[in-house]
Design an enzyme around this catalytic site. Structure first.
Site, PDB file in Angstrom:
ATOM      1  N   SER A   1      -2.884   0.319  -4.358  1.00 58.93           N
ATOM      2  CA  SER A   1      -3.302   1.557  -3.723  1.00 58.93           C
ATOM      3  C   SER A   1      -4.703   1.983  -4.140  1.00 58.93           C
ATOM      4  CB  SER A   1      -2.301   2.667  -4.104  1.00 58.93           C
ATOM      5  OG  SER A   1      -2.722   3.925  -3.652  1.00 58.93           O
ATOM      6  N   ASP A  10       0.863  -1.175   0.000  1.00 57.16           N
ATOM      7  CA  ASP A  10       0.000   0.000   0.000  1.00 57.16           C
ATOM      8  C   ASP A  10       0.906   1.233   0.000  1.00 57.16           C
ATOM      9  OD1 ASP A  10      -2.331   1.699   0.566  1.00 57.16           O
ATOM     10  OD2 ASP A  10      -1.465   1.843   2.565  1.00 57.16           O
ATOM     11  N   MET A  11       0.339   2.385  -0.306  1.00 51.96           N
ATOM     12  CA  MET A  11       1.136   3.609  -0.384  1.00 51.96           C
ATOM     13  C   MET A  11       1.057   4.443   0.899  1.00 51.96           C
ATOM     14  SD  MET A  11       2.868   3.910  -3.238  1.00 51.96           S
ATOM     15  CE  MET A  11       3.315   2.237  -2.844  1.00 51.96           C
TER      16      MET A  11
END
Length: 268
Positions: A43, A8-9
């Site tokens: 994301s 994930d970002m």
């Protein structure tokens, strides 16, 4: 052996300043590539935003919470809402609930209203590199629509989550990307389902996947991966029950440290 890594970002790969150690990551990425280990940015962000973070790399991008997948510069797969149903959702939010601060997310671009506040526009432009301002949401441009993003004011809209779920039932899924940020997505089109499609294409199993996340929209991704890590900075207690491990916080470069210690060291 780990053969694919999904990250994930915001709150996970990126630190509190929305940056990362590019030199350190480049060294790690080159080692992963040499071992044919896939690296996937997974994301809620737009593909164009993810590309602006990583540049020209031979990697996969799972964007818009799983609705859009790119391999480098090539569109690999996507799933869009039925156009009439999407317009019905927009009209409900914009007209009935009088919410103007919506980001309408298409495959080609995202869209906001021209008369949105400067503060909202600035925030939207940060997260959406392909972004156009339009006069009205009742005459949307030709595009394939994959998501609606909004920040819920819980005081003025205390029941919006529940109302949306009741109104649109099984045709809509709500996921949170942190605090009051809500994404309205196609049911079944999640980060986890996107990763399942990629694993099937690569003929890999969940045992081959390492994944990192910190928010509700990472839940099924962490449920899928055998090597699942919740970030120490996560505020979602459910993820600490779901994930098999805890990684150091995003401000401690927890993703990079874990990859170095758990993946690269085992290859030496």
């Amino acid at each position: 052996m780990i053969k694919a890594i999904a990250v994930d970002m915001d709150g996970t790969f990126l630190n509190s300043n929305k940056t990362y150690d590019e030199h350190r990551f480049d060294m790690i990425f080159q080692q992963l590539k040499a071992q044919n280990i896939k690296f996937i940015a997974a994301s809620g962000n737009q593909y164009a935003k993810l590309k602006s973070i990583f540049g020209e790399r031979d990697m996969f991008f799972v964007a818009e919470n799983g609705a859009v997948i790119y391999e480098g510069n090539t569109l690999y797969d996507y799933q869009a809402f039925d156009r009439d149903f999407y317009q019905e959702m927009i009209d409900y939010l914009n007209i009935e609930r009088e919410i103007d601060n919506l980001i309408v997310c298409g495959l080609n671009s995202a869209y906001i209203l021209k008369d949105n506040t400067d503060a909202f526009k600035k925030d939207a432009h940060f997260y959406y590199r392909e972004l156009k301002e339009i006069d009205t949401f009742q005459d949307l441009p030709e595009d394939e629509y994959v998501k609606i993003a909004l920040n819920i004011n819980r005081e003025s809209h205390p029941t919006l989550d529940e109302d949306l779920s009741i109104r649109f039932n099984e045709n809509l899924k709500l996921v949170s990307s942190g605090r009051d940020s809500i994404d309205l997505i196609i049911p079944g089109m999640t980060k986890g389902s996107a990763l399942e499609r990629l694993l099937k294409h690569w003929q890999l199993a969940a045992e081959d996947l390492m994944a990192f996340g910190d928010a509700n929209n990472d839940l099924d991704m962490l449920q899928l991966a055998k090597h699942s890590y919740v970030m120490a900075n996560s505020e979602d207690e459910t993820l600490f029950k779901i994930a098999n491990y805890v990684a150091p916080s995003h401000d401690e470069q927890g993703v990079l440290t874990t990859i170095e210690e758990k993946v690269l060291q085992s290859l030496n």
